[in-house]
Design a protein around this motif. Sequence first.
Motif, PDB file in Angstrom:
ATOM      1  N   TYR A 230     -11.001  12.668  59.691  1.00  0.00           N
ATOM      2  CA  TYR A 230     -11.123  13.242  58.351  1.00  0.00           C
ATOM      3  C   TYR A 230     -10.279  14.500  58.282  1.00  0.00           C
ATOM      4  CZ  TYR A 230     -14.047  17.219  59.701  1.00  0.00           C
ATOM      5  OH  TYR A 230     -14.485  18.393  60.245  1.00  0.00           O
TER       6      TYR A 230
ATOM      7  N   GLY B 100     -18.827  12.407  51.352  1.00  0.00           N
ATOM      8  CA  GLY B 100     -17.928  11.843  52.359  1.00  0.00           C
ATOM      9  C   GLY B 100     -18.158  12.409  53.749  1.00  0.00           C
ATOM     10  N   ALA B 101     -19.364  12.929  54.020  1.00  0.00           N
ATOM     11  CA  ALA B 101     -19.590  13.559  55.329  1.00  0.00           C
ATOM     12  C   ALA B 101     -20.697  12.898  56.135  1.00  0.00           C
ATOM     13  CB  ALA B 101     -19.882  15.043  55.140  1.00  0.00           C
ATOM     14  N   GLY B 102     -21.069  11.671  55.785  1.00  0.00           N
ATOM     15  CA  GLY B 102     -22.062  10.918  56.576  1.00  0.00           C
ATOM     16  C   GLY B 102     -23.392  11.629  56.658  1.00  0.00           C
ATOM     17  N   ARG B 103     -23.933  11.682  57.898  1.00  0.00           N
ATOM     18  CA  ARG B 103     -25.166  12.465  58.111  1.00  0.00           C
ATOM     19  C   ARG B 103     -24.792  13.892  58.466  1.00  0.00           C
ATOM     20  NH1 ARG B 103     -26.560   7.776  60.252  1.00  0.00           N
ATOM     21  NH2 ARG B 103     -28.430   6.807  59.388  1.00  0.00           N
TER      22      ARG B 103
ATOM     23  N   TYR C  13     -15.098  22.930  65.516  1.00  0.00           N
ATOM     24  CA  TYR C  13     -14.245  22.111  66.387  1.00  0.00           C
ATOM     25  C   TYR C  13     -13.071  22.934  66.922  1.00  0.00           C
ATOM     26  CZ  TYR C  13     -16.527  17.941  64.384  1.00  0.00           C
ATOM     27  OH  TYR C  13     -17.438  17.003  63.986  1.00  0.00           O
TER      28      TYR C  13
ATOM     29  N   LEU D 195     -24.295  17.455  63.700  1.00  0.00           N
ATOM     30  CA  LEU D 195     -23.742  18.568  62.922  1.00  0.00           C
ATOM     31  C   LEU D 195     -22.311  18.246  62.522  1.00  0.00           C
ATOM     32  CD1 LEU D 195     -26.160  20.161  64.155  1.00  0.00           C
ATOM     33  CD2 LEU D 195     -24.593  22.069  64.486  1.00  0.00           C
ATOM     34  N   ASN D 196     -21.988  18.412  61.270  1.00  0.00           N
ATOM     35  CA  ASN D 196     -20.589  18.342  60.850  1.00  0.00           C
ATOM     36  C   ASN D 196     -19.922  19.652  61.233  1.00  0.00           C
ATOM     37  OD1 ASN D 196     -20.506  15.741  59.710  1.00  0.00           O
ATOM     38  ND2 ASN D 196     -21.615  16.486  57.905  1.00  0.00           N
ATOM     39  N   ALA D 197     -18.618  19.727  60.981  1.00  0.00           N
ATOM     40  CA  ALA D 197     -17.905  20.943  61.394  1.00  0.00           C
ATOM     41  C   ALA D 197     -17.227  21.589  60.197  1.00  0.00           C
ATOM     42  CB  ALA D 197     -16.852  20.604  62.436  1.00  0.00           C
TER      43      ALA D 197
ATOM     44  N   THR E 158     -10.100  18.360  55.954  1.00  0.00           N
ATOM     45  CA  THR E 158     -10.554  19.189  54.840  1.00  0.00           C
ATOM     46  C   THR E 158      -9.557  20.343  54.700  1.00  0.00           C
ATOM     47  OG1 THR E 158     -12.001  20.487  56.295  1.00  0.00           O
ATOM     48  CG2 THR E 158     -13.033  18.711  55.055  1.00  0.00           C
TER      49      THR E 158
ATOM     50  N   ASP F 125     -24.702  16.285  67.952  1.00  0.00           N
ATOM     51  CA  ASP F 125     -23.550  15.601  67.345  1.00  0.00           C
ATOM     52  C   ASP F 125     -23.829  15.117  65.924  1.00  0.00           C
ATOM     53  OD1 ASP F 125     -25.215  13.515  67.861  1.00  0.00           O
ATOM     54  OD2 ASP F 125     -23.918  12.516  69.305  1.00  0.00           O
TER      55      ASP F 125
HETATM   56  C1  SAM Z   1     -20.095  14.914  65.341  1.00  0.00           C
HETATM   57  S1  SAM Z   1     -20.010  13.817  64.040  1.00  0.00           S
HETATM   58  C2  SAM Z   1     -20.996  14.581  62.812  1.00  0.00           C
HETATM   59  C3  SAM Z   1     -22.027  13.610  62.234  1.00  0.00           C
HETATM   60  C4  SAM Z   1     -21.453  12.600  61.299  1.00  0.00           C
HETATM   61  N1  SAM Z   1     -21.294  13.166  59.968  1.00  0.00           N
HETATM   62  C5  SAM Z   1     -22.269  11.340  61.218  1.00  0.00           C
HETATM   63  O1  SAM Z   1     -22.638  10.923  60.123  1.00  0.00           O
HETATM   64  O2  SAM Z   1     -22.527  10.710  62.260  1.00  0.00           O
HETATM   65  C6  SAM Z   1     -18.354  14.037  63.578  1.00  0.00           C
HETATM   66  C7  SAM Z   1     -17.883  13.197  62.433  1.00  0.00           C
HETATM   67  O3  SAM Z   1     -18.480  13.658  61.245  1.00  0.00           O
HETATM   68  C8  SAM Z   1     -17.546  13.680  60.176  1.00  0.00           C
HETATM   69  N2  SAM Z   1     -17.387  15.085  59.748  1.00  0.00           N
HETATM   70  C9  SAM Z   1     -17.579  16.191  60.477  1.00  0.00           C
HETATM   71  N3  SAM Z   1     -17.407  17.295  59.733  1.00  0.00           N
HETATM   72  C10 SAM Z   1     -17.075  16.882  58.502  1.00  0.00           C
HETATM   73  C11 SAM Z   1     -16.764  17.555  57.275  1.00  0.00           C
HETATM   74  N4  SAM Z   1     -16.747  18.880  57.189  1.00  0.00           N
HETATM   75  N5  SAM Z   1     -16.464  16.795  56.207  1.00  0.00           N
HETATM   76  C12 SAM Z   1     -16.461  15.447  56.273  1.00  0.00           C
HETATM   77  N6  SAM Z   1     -16.754  14.754  57.406  1.00  0.00           N
HETATM   78  C13 SAM Z   1     -17.068  15.459  58.502  1.00  0.00           C
HETATM   79  C14 SAM Z   1     -16.255  13.086  60.705  1.00  0.00           C
HETATM   80  O4  SAM Z   1     -16.270  11.727  60.401  1.00  0.00           O
HETATM   81  C15 SAM Z   1     -16.386  13.285  62.210  1.00  0.00           C
HETATM   82  O5  SAM Z   1     -15.704  12.315  62.950  1.00  0.00           O
END
Ligand code: SAM
Length: 505
Positions: free
Chosen positions: A289, A45-48, A275, A239-241, A291, A237
Amino acid sequence: MAEEQTENAADRFQELSSNFLKWFKFNPDTRLSTKITLADLRSGGAGRGVVTIAAISPGEELFAIPRNLVLQTTNSELYSKIPDFFADLGPWDSLILVLIYEYLRRDSSPWFPYLQLLPTTFDTLMFWTPAELLELQGSAVVDKVGKGSAEENWNHTILPIMMENEALFPLSTENATDRQRQLLRFAHMTGSMIMAYAFDLDADSYGSSDQNAADEGDSDLTEDEDNPTKGMVAFADMLNADAHRNNARLFHENDFLIMKATKVIRAEEEVFNDYGPLPRSDLLRMYGYVTDNYSTFDVVEISADLIENVAASSGMDRSYLIQKRRDLESLGLIDDAFVIVRPKSGSKLDDIIPEDLRMLITAFCQPGEKSHTSKLSQNVKESSLALSEACLLFTTITNRLGDYKSSLQEDSDILEKLKYKDKHPLPDGVSHKRYEMAVQVRKGEKEILQQVMQQLQDLVNAHTRQIARDPAKRKKNETKTTSLSKKRLMPEQFNSFSTSEAHDQ
Ligand SMILES: C[S@@+](CC[C@H](N)C(=O)[O-])C[C@H]1O[C@@H](n2cnc3c(N)ncnc32)[C@H](O)[C@@H]1O
């Protein structure tokens, strides 16, 4: 068929990632460590996200992006085409305008492979339906979404510019109403991109910055310290957090923005940004999201109106309460709401109740010298909550809990059942994901209220036992009531005010 579709989606995801990587590396000035790569983290559930291929040392550079590749207002050709239009726009509106422009240019935009990586749909609160927002009823975050005020602002700022310059903002329709509607949709989409992806580009060289350290500011302000320039920093951007596991940070140098590790990162670990200490309500509002590890930063708000109404319900003189509130407000000592943060384990009540909230409660409950505005701050620092103050706060919190549509226990049950799909029915028109996130947020706020109530209850019980043992004390407590407050809240009045009583005033 379904499998084929999933495979196609995975291929497309991968294709976009590799196009982006090619684009990034193709730029002669970018630098990218061979020890990291983009990863598909959708199953979690965290995309890229960004992961390491080999171990990284603290301070080691992960990538560097030249300032001219940052997607910021002055780097876009739109800025040179219509510079005058930017004169009165703040950083948010300028970047929204530029992002819509670059987005509509598609592959003519120098940032096309990067823009293709960014999402077009979001789970941020701006996109929640009324039915979904209803699940957050009681949380102060609902009033912070600001969809209406954002649209009102755009109607005066960027929409006229885009309507006037049709050639620069080409759409599939020439109908003015449809154009306006589509542009508004783009404004929401790019505004949310900025909220979740942009960085504050601080003017200080060699500084470092949090992603979006500043919240959505007054968008009609031009650049100043409180409203720094915003930019989309490709790769940074991705990077997740993580509140606890963050291990990298963006450093601002004169010509480059550089992502560096702040800790040892082992091979095959995720690289996380920070963040900042955001409560889950704000994480949801800004990033879409939640956590668990942000739960330590949860907060709950209590309005001054509610405290005043509860006090008035107990028989205190309304005009006295209003006057006391005004005195404190005019000195800038209190606002219209108070924020209680989640108590750390072992915290004492005096550390949990914020000073501004204490000042209002004391001013209401202790007429005379003690509540003199000039002495209040010192008094609340030096003395613990008195019995009448504890009673007022307890009753206020009982009422505050009534703002939510469910109890803490019910929320725990819902979350437990939601772990098993189909075990708990979803409210009409609410997705599983958003429902679960809403329940997590409201449950966190109720946990704080319950913790404070428990401590207040203990305090009141201790006071009551002491009074019962010492009749002289009881007498003193009774005679302390003055003509101004008329009446004080006492233990026997706990729960004697219904939620509606205090709210309806
Ligand atoms: C700066 S972007 C990071 C890249 C993003 N995951 C993507 O696929 O484009 C921030 C978004 O990533 C996701 N995200 C960031 N940290 C996360 C985490 N620890 N768990 C799940 N989703 C996360 C949220 O949807 C957030 O709005």
